[in-house]
Write a protein that holds these residues in place. Structure first.
Motif, PDB file in Angstrom:
ATOM      1  N   LEU A  68      85.599  14.083 -14.669  1.00  0.00           N
ATOM      2  CA  LEU A  68      87.052  14.176 -14.591  1.00  0.00           C
ATOM      3  C   LEU A  68      87.667  13.111 -15.475  1.00  0.00           C
ATOM      4  N   ASP A  69      88.927  13.296 -15.791  1.00  0.00           N
ATOM      5  CA  ASP A  69      89.666  12.287 -16.538  1.00  0.00           C
ATOM      6  C   ASP A  69      89.944  11.093 -15.624  1.00  0.00           C
ATOM      7  N   TRP A  70      89.970   9.900 -16.208  1.00  0.00           N
ATOM      8  CA  TRP A  70      90.223   8.677 -15.450  1.00  0.00           C
ATOM      9  C   TRP A  70      91.573   8.758 -14.735  1.00  0.00           C
ATOM     10  N   LEU A  71      92.588   9.287 -15.394  1.00  0.00           N
ATOM     11  CA  LEU A  71      93.925   9.371 -14.804  1.00  0.00           C
ATOM     12  C   LEU A  71      93.961  10.339 -13.615  1.00  0.00           C
ATOM     13  N   THR A  72      93.149  11.395 -13.662  1.00  0.00           N
ATOM     14  CA  THR A  72      93.078  12.333 -12.545  1.00  0.00           C
ATOM     15  C   THR A  72      92.496  11.658 -11.315  1.00  0.00           C
ATOM     16  N   VAL A  73      91.422  10.908 -11.508  1.00  0.00           N
ATOM     17  CA  VAL A  73      90.796  10.188 -10.390  1.00  0.00           C
ATOM     18  C   VAL A  73      91.764   9.153  -9.832  1.00  0.00           C
ATOM     19  N   LYS A  74      92.462   8.455 -10.692  1.00  0.00           N
ATOM     20  CA  LYS A  74      93.435   7.447 -10.254  1.00  0.00           C
ATOM     21  C   LYS A  74      94.554   8.105  -9.444  1.00  0.00           C
ATOM     22  N   ALA A  75      95.039   9.264  -9.887  1.00  0.00           N
ATOM     23  CA  ALA A  75      96.112   9.961  -9.170  1.00  0.00           C
ATOM     24  C   ALA A  75      95.635  10.421  -7.794  1.00  0.00           C
ATOM     25  N   GLU A  77      93.267   9.052  -6.026  1.00  0.00           N
ATOM     26  CA  GLU A  77      93.113   7.848  -5.213  1.00  0.00           C
ATOM     27  C   GLU A  77      94.476   7.362  -4.698  1.00  0.00           C
ATOM     28  N   LYS A  78      95.482   7.389  -5.542  1.00  0.00           N
ATOM     29  CA  LYS A  78      96.830   6.956  -5.138  1.00  0.00           C
ATOM     30  C   LYS A  78      97.378   7.824  -4.008  1.00  0.00           C
ATOM     31  N   GLN A  79      97.122   9.129  -4.067  1.00  0.00           N
ATOM     32  CA  GLN A  79      97.605  10.031  -3.022  1.00  0.00           C
ATOM     33  C   GLN A  79      97.034   9.647  -1.664  1.00  0.00           C
ATOM     34  N   TYR A  80      95.750   9.349  -1.627  1.00  0.00           N
ATOM     35  CA  TYR A  80      95.136   9.048  -0.345  1.00  0.00           C
ATOM     36  C   TYR A  80      95.416   7.639   0.129  1.00  0.00           C
ATOM     37  N   ILE A  81      95.658   6.719  -0.784  1.00  0.00           N
ATOM     38  CA  ILE A  81      96.098   5.383  -0.365  1.00  0.00           C
ATOM     39  C   ILE A  81      97.486   5.483   0.254  1.00  0.00           C
ATOM     40  N   ALA A  82      98.362   6.269  -0.351  1.00  0.00           N
ATOM     41  CA  ALA A  82      99.711   6.461   0.201  1.00  0.00           C
ATOM     42  C   ALA A  82      99.627   7.120   1.579  1.00  0.00           C
ATOM     43  N   GLU A  83      98.717   8.071   1.740  1.00  0.00           N
ATOM     44  CA  GLU A  83      98.569   8.738   3.033  1.00  0.00           C
ATOM     45  C   GLU A  83      98.049   7.753   4.094  1.00  0.00           C
ATOM     46  N   GLN A  84      97.130   6.891   3.723  1.00  0.00           N
ATOM     47  CA  GLN A  84      96.619   5.894   4.663  1.00  0.00           C
ATOM     48  C   GLN A  84      97.706   4.907   5.064  1.00  0.00           C
ATOM     49  N   LEU A  85      98.550   4.520   4.120  1.00  0.00           N
ATOM     50  CA  LEU A  85      99.652   3.611   4.436  1.00  0.00           C
ATOM     51  C   LEU A  85     100.662   4.284   5.361  1.00  0.00           C
ATOM     52  N   MET A  86     100.903   5.585   5.139  1.00  0.00           N
ATOM     53  CA  MET A  86     101.838   6.317   5.993  1.00  0.00           C
ATOM     54  C   MET A  86     101.285   6.434   7.414  1.00  0.00           C
ATOM     55  N   ARG A  87      99.978   6.676   7.543  1.00  0.00           N
ATOM     56  CA  ARG A  87      99.365   6.781   8.873  1.00  0.00           C
ATOM     57  C   ARG A  87      99.383   5.445   9.610  1.00  0.00           C
ATOM     58  N   ALA A  88      99.206   4.345   8.877  1.00  0.00           N
ATOM     59  CA  ALA A  88      99.167   3.026   9.510  1.00  0.00           C
ATOM     60  C   ALA A  88     100.540   2.618  10.021  1.00  0.00           C
ATOM     61  N   GLY A  89     101.594   3.057   9.344  1.00  0.00           N
ATOM     62  CA  GLY A  89     102.952   2.722   9.770  1.00  0.00           C
ATOM     63  C   GLY A  89     103.358   1.329   9.348  1.00  0.00           C
ATOM     64  N   MET A  90     104.600   0.996   9.665  1.00  0.00           N
ATOM     65  CA  MET A  90     105.125  -0.327   9.314  1.00  0.00           C
ATOM     66  C   MET A  90     104.619  -1.370  10.306  1.00  0.00           C
ATOM     67  N   PRO A  91     104.285  -2.563   9.822  1.00  0.00           N
ATOM     68  CA  PRO A  91     103.824  -3.616  10.740  1.00  0.00           C
ATOM     69  C   PRO A  91     104.960  -4.161  11.579  1.00  0.00           C
TER      70      PRO A  91
END
Length: 91
Positions: A68-75, A77-91
């Motif tokens: 895959l292209d490096w930018l595709t993998v980065k995108a 990864e960003k989607q799932y990091i954002a999803e993990q942050l949304m699941r964790a909620g605000m501290p």
């Protein structure tokens, strides 16, 4: 759409997505499929697998491994990091 590989064989899904013309607003709307990632060329489980591989390897290594292209993998990864942050909620 690319899905998880089966052994050393890459798996692609050929899916028909319906498009509907709204008579009220005049826009064309596309059917939403739950198994697709935010990037419509990959399934959620493929994107999840990429993210899991990125946790233990560099983005460049994962991109080479899955061809895959490096930018595709980065995108992805960003989607799932954002999803993990949304699941964790605000501290």
């Amino acid at each position: 759409m690319r899905d998880l590989s089966c052994g050393d064989t890459r798996v692609y899904l050929d899916v028909e997505v319906r498009r509907l013309a709204c008579t009220v607003c005049g826009k064309v709307k596309t059917e939403r499929l739950d198994f697709l990632a935010d990037n419509p060329f990959y399934t959620k489980r493929f994107a999840w697998h990429i993210w899991q591989r990125c946790r233990g390897s560099t983005i460049s290594d994962v991109a080479k491994e899955f061809k895959l292209d490096w930018l595709t993998v980065k995108a992805l990864e960003k989607q799932y990091i954002a999803e993990q942050l949304m699941r964790a909620g605000m501290p």
